[in-house]
Write a protein that holds these residues in place. Sequence first.
Motif, PDB file in Angstrom:
ATOM      1  N   VAL A   1       0.836  -1.197   0.000  1.00  0.00           N
ATOM      2  CA  VAL A   1       0.000   0.000   0.000  1.00  0.00           C
ATOM      3  C   VAL A   1       0.875   1.253   0.000  1.00  0.00           C
ATOM      4  N   GLY A   2       1.976   1.221   0.755  1.00  0.00           N
ATOM      5  CA  GLY A   2       2.881   2.367   0.803  1.00  0.00           C
ATOM      6  C   GLY A   2       3.495   2.670  -0.549  1.00  0.00           C
ATOM      7  N   VAL A   3       3.914   1.645  -1.274  1.00  0.00           N
ATOM      8  CA  VAL A   3       4.515   1.831  -2.599  1.00  0.00           C
ATOM      9  C   VAL A   3       3.493   2.403  -3.576  1.00  0.00           C
ATOM     10  N   LYS A   4       2.280   1.881  -3.555  1.00  0.00           N
ATOM     11  CA  LYS A   4       1.233   2.382  -4.450  1.00  0.00           C
ATOM     12  C   LYS A   4       0.895   3.836  -4.133  1.00  0.00           C
ATOM     13  N   THR A   5       0.842   4.139  -2.830  1.00  0.00           N
ATOM     14  CA  THR A   5       0.521   5.505  -2.403  1.00  0.00           C
ATOM     15  C   THR A   5       1.588   6.486  -2.868  1.00  0.00           C
ATOM     16  N   MET A   6       2.857   6.157  -2.634  1.00  0.00           N
ATOM     17  CA  MET A   6       3.937   7.059  -3.019  1.00  0.00           C
ATOM     18  C   MET A   6       4.063   7.169  -4.536  1.00  0.00           C
ATOM     19  N   ALA A   7       3.750   6.088  -5.251  1.00  0.00           N
ATOM     20  CA  ALA A   7       3.781   6.143  -6.719  1.00  0.00           C
ATOM     21  C   ALA A   7       2.748   7.156  -7.223  1.00  0.00           C
ATOM     22  N   TRP A   8       1.564   7.141  -6.607  1.00  0.00           N
ATOM     23  CA  TRP A   8       0.537   8.104  -7.001  1.00  0.00           C
ATOM     24  C   TRP A   8       0.964   9.520  -6.628  1.00  0.00           C
ATOM     25  N   PHE A   9       1.516   9.693  -5.434  1.00  0.00           N
ATOM     26  CA  PHE A   9       1.940  11.021  -4.990  1.00  0.00           C
ATOM     27  C   PHE A   9       2.982  11.617  -5.933  1.00  0.00           C
ATOM     28  N   ILE A  10       3.963  10.814  -6.316  1.00  0.00           N
ATOM     29  CA  ILE A  10       5.021  11.307  -7.211  1.00  0.00           C
ATOM     30  C   ILE A  10       4.450  11.673  -8.572  1.00  0.00           C
ATOM     31  N   GLN A  28     -14.661   7.735   4.494  1.00  0.00           N
ATOM     32  CA  GLN A  28     -15.141   6.472   5.050  1.00  0.00           C
ATOM     33  C   GLN A  28     -16.637   6.285   4.788  1.00  0.00           C
ATOM     34  N   LYS A  29     -17.395   7.377   4.832  1.00  0.00           N
ATOM     35  CA  LYS A  29     -18.827   7.283   4.510  1.00  0.00           C
ATOM     36  C   LYS A  29     -19.022   6.865   3.053  1.00  0.00           C
ATOM     37  N   PHE A  30     -18.141   7.324   2.182  1.00  0.00           N
ATOM     38  CA  PHE A  30     -18.222   6.982   0.763  1.00  0.00           C
ATOM     39  C   PHE A  30     -18.012   5.487   0.540  1.00  0.00           C
ATOM     40  N   GLY A  31     -17.257   4.844   1.420  1.00  0.00           N
ATOM     41  CA  GLY A  31     -17.027   3.409   1.280  1.00  0.00           C
ATOM     42  C   GLY A  31     -15.571   3.009   1.224  1.00  0.00           C
ATOM     43  N   ILE A  32     -14.666   3.992   1.296  1.00  0.00           N
ATOM     44  CA  ILE A  32     -13.236   3.675   1.327  1.00  0.00           C
ATOM     45  C   ILE A  32     -12.915   3.079   2.689  1.00  0.00           C
ATOM     46  N   SER A  33     -12.232   1.948   2.684  1.00  0.00           N
ATOM     47  CA  SER A  33     -11.965   1.268   3.949  1.00  0.00           C
ATOM     48  C   SER A  33     -11.183   2.170   4.889  1.00  0.00           C
ATOM     49  N   ARG A  34     -11.449   1.975   6.161  1.00  0.00           N
ATOM     50  CA  ARG A  34     -10.824   2.832   7.166  1.00  0.00           C
ATOM     51  C   ARG A  34      -9.305   2.698   7.137  1.00  0.00           C
ATOM     52  N   ARG A  35      -8.801   1.502   6.902  1.00  0.00           N
ATOM     53  CA  ARG A  35      -7.351   1.311   6.940  1.00  0.00           C
ATOM     54  C   ARG A  35      -6.654   2.043   5.793  1.00  0.00           C
ATOM     55  N   ILE A  36      -7.316   2.128   4.633  1.00  0.00           N
ATOM     56  CA  ILE A  36      -6.722   2.856   3.498  1.00  0.00           C
ATOM     57  C   ILE A  36      -6.825   4.361   3.713  1.00  0.00           C
ATOM     58  N   ALA A  37      -8.022   4.836   4.079  1.00  0.00           N
ATOM     59  CA  ALA A  37      -8.213   6.272   4.287  1.00  0.00           C
ATOM     60  C   ALA A  37      -7.307   6.791   5.398  1.00  0.00           C
ATOM     61  N   SER A  38      -7.175   6.012   6.477  1.00  0.00           N
ATOM     62  CA  SER A  38      -6.361   6.431   7.617  1.00  0.00           C
ATOM     63  C   SER A  38      -4.869   6.384   7.310  1.00  0.00           C
ATOM     64  N   PHE A  39      -4.493   5.646   6.277  1.00  0.00           N
ATOM     65  CA  PHE A  39      -3.086   5.550   5.888  1.00  0.00           C
ATOM     66  C   PHE A  39      -2.728   6.602   4.840  1.00  0.00           C
ATOM     67  N   VAL A  40      -3.545   6.722   3.807  1.00  0.00           N
ATOM     68  CA  VAL A  40      -3.217   7.593   2.667  1.00  0.00           C
ATOM     69  C   VAL A  40      -3.398   9.068   2.998  1.00  0.00           C
ATOM     70  N   PRO A  44      -3.276  11.004   5.889  1.00  0.00           N
ATOM     71  CA  PRO A  44      -2.203  11.700   6.630  1.00  0.00           C
ATOM     72  C   PRO A  44      -0.913  11.829   5.819  1.00  0.00           C
ATOM     73  N   LEU A  45      -0.557  10.782   5.067  1.00  0.00           N
ATOM     74  CA  LEU A  45       0.628  10.869   4.216  1.00  0.00           C
ATOM     75  C   LEU A  45       0.449  11.947   3.150  1.00  0.00           C
ATOM     76  N   GLY A  46      -0.767  12.051   2.622  1.00  0.00           N
ATOM     77  CA  GLY A  46      -1.050  13.050   1.597  1.00  0.00           C
ATOM     78  C   GLY A  46      -0.856  14.467   2.098  1.00  0.00           C
ATOM     79  N   VAL A  57      -5.989   4.575  -4.502  1.00  0.00           N
ATOM     80  CA  VAL A  57      -5.267   3.511  -3.799  1.00  0.00           C
ATOM     81  C   VAL A  57      -6.254   2.474  -3.263  1.00  0.00           C
ATOM     82  N   ALA A  58      -7.390   2.930  -2.754  1.00  0.00           N
ATOM     83  CA  ALA A  58      -8.410   2.003  -2.257  1.00  0.00           C
ATOM     84  C   ALA A  58      -8.933   1.106  -3.385  1.00  0.00           C
TER      85      ALA A  58
END
Length: 420
Positions: free
Chosen positions: A78-87, A282-294, A296-298, A398-399
């Motif tokens: 998940v971290g690699v995918k997130t940073m790939a999108w950020f870059i 999270q209300k939209f349906g993105i899992s809490r673990r993804i939203a809570s990870f991506v 703050p990094l964003g 990412v989700a």
Amino acid sequence: MNRLFTAFIVAAMVLGIVVGWGVNQGLDPAQAKVVAGNLTIITDVFLRLIKMIIAPLVFSTLVAGIAHMEDAASIGRVGVKTMAWFISASIVSLTIGLVMVHLIAPGVGMDLIDEAAGVAGTVDATKLTLKEFITHLVPKSIVEAMANNEILQIVVFSIFVGTAVASLDDRAPAVVVLVDQIASIMLKVTGYVMKTAPLAIFAALAATIATQGLGVLVDYAKFVLGFYASLGVLWALLIGAMLLVVGPRAMKLLAAIRGPALLAFATASSEAAYPRTLEELQKFGISRRIASFVLPLGYSFNLDGSMMYCTFAVLFIAQAYGIDLSIGQQVTMLLLLMITSKGMAGVPRASLVVIAATLTYFDLPEAGLLLILGVDHLLDMGRSATNVLGNSVASAVVAKWENQIEDPDPPEAEHLLSPR
């Protein structure tokens, strides 16, 4: 409820502009400044309430999100995918600013002369060094980091704690339950704080217009309108990319984050919208673990609006002074900003600091910074709203890549939940 909240925000913005213009026209500058100072008390209190929430919310949600991942490999993936999108998003944002400022040419024709006007004390660019950025990543004390709301440092500490929890055989269930409960409590507190948002938005806009008047928009019309046109292009690309990856449901997400984006716009603070954005994802349906990870990094590495502004503003200043930068220099500037923009989260008045450092690097007139200071708050409103959109899109993408988007309101669920 979301539509009602959005309506209140829009009404507060309109009323704030009207009242601010009335104060600006009806009182002399000294009196208008006093009125604006009193109005900013409301805005300052609101932003302090938001800052009160940020540290525990970022820590608890990020630790919980990582702890709920299956294993270290999942965290890394998940971290690699997130940073790939950020870059990728960073490159696109910076390039749009570069291209659009050449197309619009807002500074051409100003023909300013560098008189070496002093800008000392305006911003401190000395903090923007590689050493400062790297050492700033790691907190000396997590208590100090939380006290100062150093999001970047809190994120680093939270990643270490969350990864440690996830690597334990028993997953430290008591700790996971505790951080889950803290996150739930802080989201409830957020709900209480957000009820005061329209009042804060009214005060912020009224104070700005009262002191600067609507004339500031006319004086810098080409620069301001050109920047917002560039933001429009960036929004279109971000939304298009989200539609391509997520599908038609992406339009529902746009509707969901309308409130947080307006809040960020009106307060000129991405931070103010963080709690509400996390809740809406999270209300939209993105899992809490993804939203809570991506998310703050964003807020540390994916400030799309702020990055685009850096290239746009630097080249605007160069145009205003009639200075041509070669293609090689402009490419170098993109690469430089790719790196320096990642340190913006921990530096006050971040965009101005990055711009000041870039002007120095390319021997451009430092006095050019004074050109943009007058309208920086107005432009910061657009940058902040764009940062909210960019991080929401990143979370959704990412989700989707991780198959962690669910429909929170399927037809059968609505039927089962309907009262009898």
